[in-house]
Design a protein around this motif. Structure first.
Motif, PDB file in Angstrom:
ATOM      1  N   MET A   1      22.700  47.834  35.157  1.00 56.42           N
ATOM      2  CA  MET A   1      23.262  48.081  36.488  1.00 56.42           C
ATOM      3  C   MET A   1      24.228  49.255  36.444  1.00 56.42           C
ATOM      4  SD  MET A   1      24.063  44.362  38.191  1.00 56.42           S
ATOM      5  CE  MET A   1      22.745  43.240  38.609  1.00 56.42           C
ATOM      6  N   SER A   2      24.332  49.940  37.581  1.00 57.32           N
ATOM      7  CA  SER A   2      25.267  51.059  37.682  1.00 57.32           C
ATOM      8  C   SER A   2      25.875  51.013  39.078  1.00 57.32           C
ATOM      9  CB  SER A   2      24.527  52.382  37.442  1.00 57.32           C
ATOM     10  OG  SER A   2      25.429  53.447  37.377  1.00 57.32           O
ATOM     11  N   LEU A   3      26.847  50.130  39.226  1.00 59.23           N
ATOM     12  CA  LEU A   3      27.358  49.784  40.552  1.00 59.23           C
ATOM     13  C   LEU A   3      28.624  50.546  40.914  1.00 59.23           C
ATOM     14  CD1 LEU A   3      27.027  45.900  40.148  1.00 59.23           C
ATOM     15  CD2 LEU A   3      25.329  47.475  41.089  1.00 59.23           C
ATOM     16  N   LYS A   4      28.809  50.750  42.205  1.00 60.13           N
ATOM     17  CA  LYS A   4      30.076  51.273  42.708  1.00 60.13           C
ATOM     18  C   LYS A   4      30.833  50.114  43.350  1.00 60.13           C
ATOM     19  CE  LYS A   4      30.545  55.345  44.699  1.00 60.13           C
ATOM     20  NZ  LYS A   4      30.547  56.461  45.680  1.00 60.13           N
ATOM     21  N   VAL A   5      32.078  49.927  42.911  1.00 61.37           N
ATOM     22  CA  VAL A   5      32.883  48.785  43.378  1.00 61.37           C
ATOM     23  C   VAL A   5      34.068  49.296  44.186  1.00 61.37           C
ATOM     24  CG1 VAL A   5      34.114  46.697  42.693  1.00 61.37           C
ATOM     25  CG2 VAL A   5      32.236  47.550  41.262  1.00 61.37           C
ATOM     26  N   LEU A   6      34.207  48.758  45.389  1.00 64.64           N
ATOM     27  CA  LEU A   6      35.332  49.080  46.268  1.00 64.64           C
ATOM     28  C   LEU A   6      36.293  47.903  46.252  1.00 64.64           C
ATOM     29  CD1 LEU A   6      36.192  51.313  48.413  1.00 64.64           C
ATOM     30  CD2 LEU A   6      35.175  49.795  50.124  1.00 64.64           C
ATOM     31  N   VAL A   7      37.553  48.151  45.872  1.00 65.80           N
ATOM     32  CA  VAL A   7      38.510  47.054  45.697  1.00 65.80           C
ATOM     33  C   VAL A   7      39.725  47.250  46.611  1.00 65.80           C
ATOM     34  CG1 VAL A   7      39.837  45.703  44.038  1.00 65.80           C
ATOM     35  CG2 VAL A   7      37.823  46.973  43.266  1.00 65.80           C
ATOM     36  N   GLY A   8      40.083  46.210  47.336  1.00 64.04           N
ATOM     37  CA  GLY A   8      41.283  46.245  48.163  1.00 64.04           C
ATOM     38  C   GLY A   8      42.496  45.815  47.366  1.00 64.04           C
ATOM     39  N   CYS A   9      43.609  46.510  47.526  1.00 59.09           N
ATOM     40  CA  CYS A   9      44.840  46.114  46.827  1.00 59.09           C
ATOM     41  C   CYS A   9      46.029  46.280  47.778  1.00 59.09           C
ATOM     42  CB  CYS A   9      45.046  46.890  45.522  1.00 59.09           C
ATOM     43  SG  CYS A   9      44.889  48.675  45.629  1.00 59.09           S
ATOM     44  N   LYS A  10      46.557  45.161  48.212  1.00 61.80           N
ATOM     45  CA  LYS A  10      47.624  45.158  49.211  1.00 61.80           C
ATOM     46  C   LYS A  10      49.001  45.200  48.551  1.00 61.80           C
ATOM     47  CE  LYS A  10      49.218  42.595  53.295  1.00 61.80           C
ATOM     48  NZ  LYS A  10      49.037  41.387  54.116  1.00 61.80           N
ATOM     49  N   ARG A  11      49.893  45.945  49.153  1.00 60.54           N
ATOM     50  CA  ARG A  11      51.293  45.981  48.727  1.00 60.54           C
ATOM     51  C   ARG A  11      52.040  44.872  49.449  1.00 60.54           C
ATOM     52  NH1 ARG A  11      55.935  48.692  50.927  1.00 60.54           N
ATOM     53  NH2 ARG A  11      57.500  49.208  49.330  1.00 60.54           N
ATOM     54  N   VAL A  12      52.620  43.945  48.675  1.00 59.46           N
ATOM     55  CA  VAL A  12      53.321  42.801  49.264  1.00 59.46           C
ATOM     56  C   VAL A  12      54.698  42.661  48.628  1.00 59.46           C
ATOM     57  CG1 VAL A  12      51.175  41.540  49.719  1.00 59.46           C
ATOM     58  CG2 VAL A  12      52.389  41.164  47.563  1.00 59.46           C
ATOM     59  N   ILE A  13      55.545  41.879  49.263  1.00 59.77           N
ATOM     60  CA  ILE A  13      56.830  41.546  48.648  1.00 59.77           C
ATOM     61  C   ILE A  13      56.552  40.800  47.352  1.00 59.77           C
ATOM     62  CG2 ILE A  13      58.952  40.198  48.901  1.00 59.77           C
ATOM     63  CD1 ILE A  13      58.825  40.714  51.894  1.00 59.77           C
ATOM     64  N   ASP A  14      57.235  41.179  46.293  1.00 58.77           N
ATOM     65  CA  ASP A  14      56.997  40.585  44.982  1.00 58.77           C
ATOM     66  C   ASP A  14      57.162  39.066  45.024  1.00 58.77           C
ATOM     67  OD1 ASP A  14      56.759  41.458  41.943  1.00 58.77           O
ATOM     68  OD2 ASP A  14      58.207  39.821  42.034  1.00 58.77           O
ATOM     69  N   TYR A  15      56.279  38.378  44.285  1.00 64.37           N
ATOM     70  CA  TYR A  15      56.260  36.912  44.326  1.00 64.37           C
ATOM     71  C   TYR A  15      57.575  36.279  43.861  1.00 64.37           C
ATOM     72  CZ  TYR A  15      55.572  37.005  39.253  1.00 64.37           C
ATOM     73  OH  TYR A  15      55.738  37.214  37.907  1.00 64.37           O
ATOM     74  N   ALA A  16      58.372  37.004  43.072  1.00 65.52           N
ATOM     75  CA  ALA A  16      59.621  36.434  42.542  1.00 65.52           C
ATOM     76  C   ALA A  16      60.804  36.634  43.487  1.00 65.52           C
ATOM     77  CB  ALA A  16      59.933  37.062  41.181  1.00 65.52           C
ATOM     78  N   VAL A  17      60.600  37.350  44.582  1.00 66.43           N
ATOM     79  CA  VAL A  17      61.692  37.649  45.512  1.00 66.43           C
ATOM     80  C   VAL A  17      61.887  36.488  46.490  1.00 66.43           C
ATOM     81  CG1 VAL A  17      62.417  39.158  47.417  1.00 66.43           C
ATOM     82  CG2 VAL A  17      61.400  40.149  45.352  1.00 66.43           C
ATOM     83  N   LYS A  18      63.122  36.147  46.761  1.00 69.65           N
ATOM     84  CA  LYS A  18      63.423  35.121  47.774  1.00 69.65           C
ATOM     85  C   LYS A  18      63.283  35.754  49.153  1.00 69.65           C
ATOM     86  CE  LYS A  18      66.987  31.890  49.385  1.00 69.65           C
ATOM     87  NZ  LYS A  18      66.014  30.813  49.607  1.00 69.65           N
ATOM     88  N   ILE A  19      62.407  35.194  49.961  1.00 69.97           N
ATOM     89  CA  ILE A  19      62.115  35.749  51.285  1.00 69.97           C
ATOM     90  C   ILE A  19      63.236  35.412  52.264  1.00 69.97           C
ATOM     91  CG2 ILE A  19      60.472  35.777  53.188  1.00 69.97           C
ATOM     92  CD1 ILE A  19      59.392  36.931  50.578  1.00 69.97           C
ATOM     93  N   ARG A  20      63.630  36.431  53.053  1.00 61.94           N
ATOM     94  CA  ARG A  20      64.658  36.229  54.077  1.00 61.94           C
ATOM     95  C   ARG A  20      64.092  36.614  55.442  1.00 61.94           C
ATOM     96  NH1 ARG A  20      68.658  39.906  53.538  1.00 61.94           N
ATOM     97  NH2 ARG A  20      67.483  41.155  52.036  1.00 61.94           N
TER      98      ARG A  20
END
Length: 253
Positions: A1-20
Motif C-alpha cells: 500500500m502507498s496511502l496518503k493520510v490526512l490527520v486532524g490535530c486540535k490545539r486544546v487547553i493542556d489536560y493538566a491545567v485547572k479549567i476556570r
C-alpha cells in the motif's frame, strides 16, 4: 500500500491545567493558559507515523484550525513524523463557536483536495467532548468509518479495525478510502526528539482560510451559560455495616 493520510490535530487547553470559567459565563479562560495537542489527536498522529514506518503510508498531512498559535500544534505533529501541514486560520475569538460540523466540512474539503486515502482523527477533543467530527466527515465524504479504533491493520485492499464498544471489542473490515478515529488504547505516542523538532521547522505549513475551501463557519448554536460543576460533598466514615445501612436508608436508598 502507498496511502496518503490526512490527520486532524486540535490545539486544546493542556489536560493538566485547572479549567476556570470566564467571568461572563460564556466560556472558559484561555488567555495565558498552557495549550497542547489534543491527546486523542496525538494518538492519531502516532498511528499515521507507524503506518508510514510499516510502508503502508507514503505521506502524512496534518491539519489544525485556530489562530497563529495553532502552528505550534502542527509543528509538534511534524516533529513526530508528519510530512507537511495545513493551518486553517480561524481567529481566536471565533474558536469558541467553531463547531464539529465546521471542522468536518474543512476535513472533507481537504480530503478531496489532497486525494487522501485515510482521514484520521482523535475520537474526541478533551475540551468539548463532542465525539462528532469523524462521523460527520465520513458522512460528508460518503466513506466507510472505523471509529473508536484500538487496533488498525492492513487487510487485502482495505483495513481491519478493532473498535472499542460498550460490550467489549468489535472487529470490522472496511474499504478505502475511509475515516478513522483513535481511541486511547490504539498506541502510546512517541516524544519528539530534538533533531526532529529542528527538522519540523523547515517543513511546509500552508495557511488557508475556511472560506478559501468554501466552508462557512457561521455558528449554528449559541452558548447561553457555562458553569463550574457542583462541588462534591465530603465523604463520611462509618464504623460498621449496620451504620452504613442506616445512613443509606436515611438518604432514601
Amino acid at each position: 500500500m502507498s496511502l496518503k493520510v490526512l490527520v486532524g490535530c486540535k490545539r486544546v487547553i493542556d489536560y493538566a491545567v485547572k479549567i476556570r470559567v470566564r467571568p461572563d459565563k460564556l466560556g472558559v479562560v484561555t488567555d495565558g493558559v498552557k495549550h497542547s495537542m489534543n491527546p486523542f489527536d496525538e494518538i492519531a498522529v502516532e498511528e499515521a507515523v507507524r503506518m508510514k514506518e510499516k510502508k503502508l503510508a507514503k505521506e502524512i498531512v496534518v491539519v489544525s484550525c485556530g489562530p497563529q498559535q495553532a502552528q505550534e500544534t502542527i509543528r509538534t505533529a511534524l516533529a513526530m513524523g508528519a510530512d507537511r501541514g495545513y493551518h486553517i486560520d480561524v481567529a481566536a475569538d471565533k474558536m469558541a463557536t467553531l463547531q464539529p460540523i465546521h471542522v468536518s466540512k474543512i476535513m472533507a474539503k481537504l480530503a478531496e483536495k489532497e486525494k487522501a486515502d485515510i482521514v484520521m482523527l482523535g475520537k474526541l477533543a478533551i475540551d468539548d467532548d463532542s465525539n462528532q467530527t469523524a462521523q460527520m466527515t465520513a458522512a460528508l465524504l460518503d466513506w466507510p468509518q472505523g471509529v473508536f479504533a484500538s487496533k488498525v491493520d492492513a487487510k487485502d485492499k482495505g483495513l481491519e479495525v478493532v473498535r472499542e464498544i460498550d460490550g467489549g471489542l468489535e472487529t470490522i473490515n472496511i474499504d478505502l478510502p475511509a475515516v478513522l478515529s483513535a481511541d486511547l488504547r490504539l498506541n502510546e505516542p512517541r516524544y519528539a526528539t530534538l533533531p526532529n523538532i529542528m527538522k519540523a521547522k523547515k517543513k511546509k505549513v500552508e495557511k488557508v482560510k475556511p472560506e478559501d475551501l468554501g466552508v462557512d463557519i457561521t455558528p449554528r448554536i449559541e452558548v447561553v451559560n457555562v458553569e463550574d460543576p457542583p462541588v462534591r460533598e465530603a465523604g463520611q466514615s462509618v464504623g460498621d455495616v449496620e451504620e452504613l445501612v442506616g445512613k443509606l436508608k436515611d438518604k432514601g436508598f
